[in-house]
Write an enzyme that holds these catalytic residues in place. Structure first.
Site, PDB file in Angstrom:
ATOM      1  N   HIS A 129      20.004  76.856  27.376  1.00 18.08           N
ATOM      2  CA  HIS A 129      19.746  76.002  28.543  1.00 18.08           C
ATOM      3  C   HIS A 129      18.698  76.555  29.496  1.00 18.08           C
ATOM      4  CE1 HIS A 129      22.409  78.897  30.492  1.00 18.08           C
ATOM      5  NE2 HIS A 129      21.984  78.456  31.647  1.00 18.08           N
TER       6      HIS A 129
HETATM    7  C1  UD1 Z   1      21.965  76.866  36.775  1.00 24.59           C
HETATM    8  C2  UD1 Z   1      21.598  78.300  37.132  1.00 24.59           C
HETATM    9  C3  UD1 Z   1      21.676  79.165  35.890  1.00 24.59           C
HETATM   10  C4  UD1 Z   1      23.018  79.036  35.204  1.00 24.59           C
HETATM   11  C5  UD1 Z   1      23.301  77.572  34.932  1.00 24.59           C
HETATM   12  C6  UD1 Z   1      24.662  77.406  34.312  1.00 24.59           C
HETATM   13  C7  UD1 Z   1      19.923  78.506  38.935  1.00 24.59           C
HETATM   14  C8  UD1 Z   1      18.533  78.920  39.247  1.00 24.59           C
HETATM   15  N1  UD1 Z   1      20.217  78.409  37.635  1.00 24.59           N
HETATM   16  O1  UD1 Z   1      20.971  76.408  35.898  1.00 24.59           O
HETATM   17  O2  UD1 Z   1      21.502  80.526  36.259  1.00 24.59           O
HETATM   18  O3  UD1 Z   1      23.001  79.749  33.987  1.00 24.59           O
HETATM   19  O4  UD1 Z   1      23.250  76.847  36.174  1.00 24.59           O
HETATM   20  O5  UD1 Z   1      24.875  76.135  33.812  1.00 24.59           O
HETATM   21  O6  UD1 Z   1      20.703  78.297  39.841  1.00 24.59           O
HETATM   22  N2  UD1 Z   1      21.975  68.632  35.695  1.00 24.59           N
HETATM   23  C9  UD1 Z   1      22.757  67.550  35.404  1.00 24.59           C
HETATM   24  N3  UD1 Z   1      24.043  67.547  35.866  1.00 24.59           N
HETATM   25  C10 UD1 Z   1      24.567  68.547  36.609  1.00 24.59           C
HETATM   26  C11 UD1 Z   1      23.742  69.636  36.937  1.00 24.59           C
HETATM   27  C12 UD1 Z   1      22.454  69.672  36.454  1.00 24.59           C
HETATM   28  O7  UD1 Z   1      22.331  66.624  34.734  1.00 24.59           O
HETATM   29  O8  UD1 Z   1      25.756  68.464  36.992  1.00 24.59           O
HETATM   30  C13 UD1 Z   1      20.595  68.660  35.163  1.00 24.59           C
HETATM   31  C14 UD1 Z   1      19.598  68.106  36.118  1.00 24.59           C
HETATM   32  O9  UD1 Z   1      18.598  67.465  35.394  1.00 24.59           O
HETATM   33  C15 UD1 Z   1      19.017  69.348  36.766  1.00 24.59           C
HETATM   34  C16 UD1 Z   1      19.057  70.347  35.628  1.00 24.59           C
HETATM   35  O10 UD1 Z   1      20.241  70.017  34.915  1.00 24.59           O
HETATM   36  O11 UD1 Z   1      17.763  69.145  37.305  1.00 24.59           O
HETATM   37  C17 UD1 Z   1      19.075  71.767  36.040  1.00 24.59           C
HETATM   38  O12 UD1 Z   1      20.188  72.005  36.928  1.00 24.59           O
HETATM   39  P1  UD1 Z   1      20.093  73.243  37.957  1.00 24.59           P
HETATM   40  O13 UD1 Z   1      21.340  73.310  38.742  1.00 24.59           O
HETATM   41  O14 UD1 Z   1      18.815  73.179  38.713  1.00 24.59           O
HETATM   42  O15 UD1 Z   1      19.978  74.511  37.020  1.00 24.59           O
HETATM   43  P2  UD1 Z   1      20.726  74.883  35.660  1.00 24.59           P
HETATM   44  O16 UD1 Z   1      19.764  74.825  34.541  1.00 24.59           O
HETATM   45  O17 UD1 Z   1      22.011  74.126  35.521  1.00 24.59           O
END
Ligand code: UD1
Length: 354
Positions: free
Chosen positions: A199
């Site tokens: 991821h």
């Molecule tokens: C975040 C953490 C990462 C951790 C991961 C665990 C940071 C910088 N990164 O990354 O260290 O390993 O969580 O899962 O904080 N999205 C959804 N639904 C959700 C949440 C996210 O669809 O409930 C999608 C969205 O498109 C979003 C993308 O995932 O833009 C990334 O989510 P984000 O919270 O920015 O970072 P993660 O990749 O989840």
């Protein structure tokens, strides 16, 4: 303060033990993760109390996400004076919590302090460094994490080596996870499949790299169960890699709940991941891990002989090496069922009641 999936796994035993030890504890969820399967399901499975506040921060660029969380956490702290803030892990919500608190002169305890990948291109590394240096109490998961803090000039009086909360949660749910035989739901045999989770942006946001990972996984002789983060699913579509991901023995599913995930880790022949927590869970489960990254902050798993790093083009060879390597490693010290008890004692000592 929690915000993202891995925070919830670490918060669960700590919140329970703090309550048992008589500490009043509020759970504030920034809402960085908000989908049912990225958040709600973990509260239910891990018996985390309902958050006292849900701040609805959601997704966005690093600046938008961190800044929105910072503003909302500051507002919450101004309305709810607390003795200390626990910032957990290394996600953007962790950094926002630490910044909001320290500027209001509320001391911060960083849970999972001192991990270092030495790769400043990782947003988590930036989050870890800043959070550690502005925290009053540093709860380290491993000896190497404690040594990193000491080497950066942080005084030993601020550091407590308490161990890894991820391990405490894993040990509490491991038996139930295996008894549920989650592999059957995915049409694979115990010991006869690989579990993959990918991821991180460096793997998902480069279409060539993601396609290469897909092809390497699809070429494996064993079937591969691949629970995909929402970002990974979107990236697979965007990279045109969805057909490769649907090919061969690849079984791509949506994100899975905690107990099912650790059950699948425990039943796998080997794990392929770029997640920090999954590297630790594989080590605890006695299952070899191949980490698709150029560095890791979970060096204790490498030193134990449980984990190895691989670039996408070397993934196949690395999995073969991992499958043939000796097992029976010793799990890092302090990764046991008493981490939250040591953390609670350290918190009480640092922030005595009254
Ligand atoms: C975040 C953490 C990462 C951790 C991961 C665990 C940071 C910088 N990164 O990354 O260290 O390993 O969580 O899962 O904080 N999205 C959804 N639904 C959700 C949440 C996210 O669809 O409930 C999608 C969205 O498109 C979003 C993308 O995932 O833009 C990334 O989510 P984000 O919270 O920015 O970072 P993660 O990749 O989840």
């Amino acid at each position: 303060m929690v915000g993202a999936r891995p925070n919830l796994v670490k918060a669960a035993p700590l919140v329970r033990t703090l309550a048992r030890d008589g500490a009043a504890c509020w759970v504030v969820h920034t809402g960085q993760h908000y989908d049912h399967e990225m958040s709600r399901v973990f509260f239910d499975e891990l018996e985390l109390p309902e958050p006292d506040a849900f701040l609805g921060v959601g997704s966005g660029s690093h600046g938008v996400q961190t800044a929105t969380a910072l503003v909302r956490l500051e507002e919450w702290l101004q309305a709810n004076p607390v003795r200390a803030v626990l910032a957990i892990g290394d996600v953007n919500s962790t950094l926002a919590a630490a910044l909001a608190a320290v500027k209001l002169h509320v001391p911060v305890a960083h849970v999972e302090a001192g991990y270092r990948s030495r790769d400043m291109k990782m947003p988590e590394e930036v989050n870890r460094l800043v959070t550690d240096h502005i925290s009053a109490l540093l709860l380290a998961p491993t000896g190497d994490a404690r040594d990193n803090l000491l080497a950066e000039g942080i005084g030993p009086e601020r550091i407590r080596l308490v161990g890894n909360l991820m391990a405490e949660t894993f040990l509490a749910h491991r038996d139930r996870a295996a008894e549920a035989r989650p592999w059957e739901r995915h049409g694979v045999e115990p010991g006869g499949y690989l579990l993959a989770t990918i991821h991180r942006p460096e793997n998902t946001d480069d279409p060539q790299r993601l396609s290469r990972i897909c092809h390497e996984l699809a070429a494996q002789p064993l079937p591969v169960v691949w629970p995909a983060h929402p970002r990974t699913r979107a990236a697979l579509e965007a990279a045109g890699a969805a057909p490769a991901a649907a090919a061969g023995g690849l079984r791509v599913t949506g994100p899975l709940p905690y107990v099912e995930t650790i059950g699948l880790v425990g039943g796998a022949a080997a794990v392929v991941t770029d997640s920090g927590g999954v590297q630790e869970e594989a080590c605890l489960a006695g299952v070899p891990c191949v980490t698709v990254r150029t560095s890791t902050e979970r060096v204790a798993t490498i030193e134990a002989g449980a984990n190895r790093l691989a670039e996408p083009e070397a993934l196949g060879a690395s999995v073969t090496g991992a499958l043939g390597a000796p097992r029976g490693w010793i799990v890092p010290e302090w990764w046991d069922a008493s981490v939250s008890a040591r953390a609670s004692a350290a918190l009480r000592e640092a922030f005595p009641p009254g």
